[in-house]
Design a protein around this motif. Structure first.
Motif, PDB file in Angstrom:
ATOM      1  N   ARG A 151     -18.090  39.378  14.252  1.00 35.77           N
ATOM      2  CA  ARG A 151     -18.570  40.769  14.287  1.00 35.77           C
ATOM      3  C   ARG A 151     -17.401  41.751  14.182  1.00 35.77           C
ATOM      4  N   GLU A 154     -16.613  42.006  10.606  1.00 36.81           N
ATOM      5  CA  GLU A 154     -17.629  42.834   9.940  1.00 36.81           C
ATOM      6  C   GLU A 154     -17.342  44.319  10.116  1.00 36.81           C
ATOM      7  N   GLN A 161     -15.697  41.767   2.972  1.00 36.26           N
ATOM      8  CA  GLN A 161     -16.977  41.907   3.657  1.00 36.26           C
ATOM      9  C   GLN A 161     -17.536  40.518   3.978  1.00 36.26           C
ATOM     10  N   THR A 193     -16.425  35.748   2.136  1.00 37.50           N
ATOM     11  CA  THR A 193     -16.473  37.204   2.065  1.00 37.50           C
ATOM     12  C   THR A 193     -16.617  37.637   0.622  1.00 37.50           C
TER      13      THR A 193
END
Length: 218
Positions: A151, A154, A161, A193
């Protein structure tokens, strides 16, 4: 009255040198930079001369707390200050001299740094075949800690990403947490990602993480 091991007096430069190599073996030449803490991504460094540095490294090696040798896999160990000083300058195209903690050196660092291994996280990009999505790996003491790091990635706002659907986890038993430290259990999370625009303002607003061990007081 005899001091307990936790309260034994240890030269701050000794402890700093142990902290430097706590996660990875360290090249000697980085210690001889004008500002070694910058080269090593440390908060600060003790002021020391080259002669003092070589003497301290020699003493740590003689006590069996570190191994000084040619990295990555040289077998001949260095012990004298003179050998160490020459090795600082002996940089070759694919190898160099460095040092690493022994289990005894790691134990001494632990007694003073009091690390909370449940909060330790090792995260980074993992090389993959050309043309495939960027692969990343997180290792932590638990699934919860690994998910928290995911997280964080993120929310970071860098150019990578994370793709939640790509997450693949596995339990590690035992967990080789560093090259000198093993814990009974850990967790590994792999994911890929995709590119995204870099958000510098967002990255700068991410709060600094609290240290998971006590740093050397210089």
């Amino acid at each position: 009255m005899t001091q307990s091991p936790e309260n034994e007096k240890v030269d701050p430069l000794y402890l700093w040198l142990l902290e430097v190599a706590m996660e990875l073996p360290t090249p000697l030449h980085m210690l001889a930079e004008p500002n070694p803490h910058v080269a090593l991504n440390m908060q600060d460094d003790p002021r020391f001369s080259r002669e003092e540095l070589c003497e301290r490294l020699s003493e740590l090696a003689e006590r069996g707390l570190i191994r000084i040798h040619e990295l990555p896999d040289g077998f001949e160990e260095l012990f004298s200050p003179e050998e160490i000083s020459r090795a600082i300058d002996a940089r070759r195209p694919r190898s160099y001299f460095g040092y690493e903690l022994t289990p005894e050196g790691g134990a001494l660092w632990e007694r003073h740094a009091r690390p909370d291994w449940s909060r330790y996280v090792n995260a980074g990009e993992e090389p993959g075949p050309a043309g495939t999505p960027d692969a990343w790996v997180i290792e932590a003491a638990s699934l919860e800690a690994a998910e928290e790091e995911f997280r964080f990635h993120e929310a970071l706002g860098d150019e990578n990403q994370p793709v939640p659907e790509s997450k693949r986890g596995e339990e590690l038993a035992p967990w080789q947490i560093t090259y000198w430290k093993t814990l009974p259990r850990g967790y590994r999370l792999r994911y890929t990602t995709v590119p995204r625009p870099r958000d510098t303002q967002r990255m700068m607003s991410v709060p600094a993480r609290a240290p998971w061990y006590t740093r050397v007081g210089l």
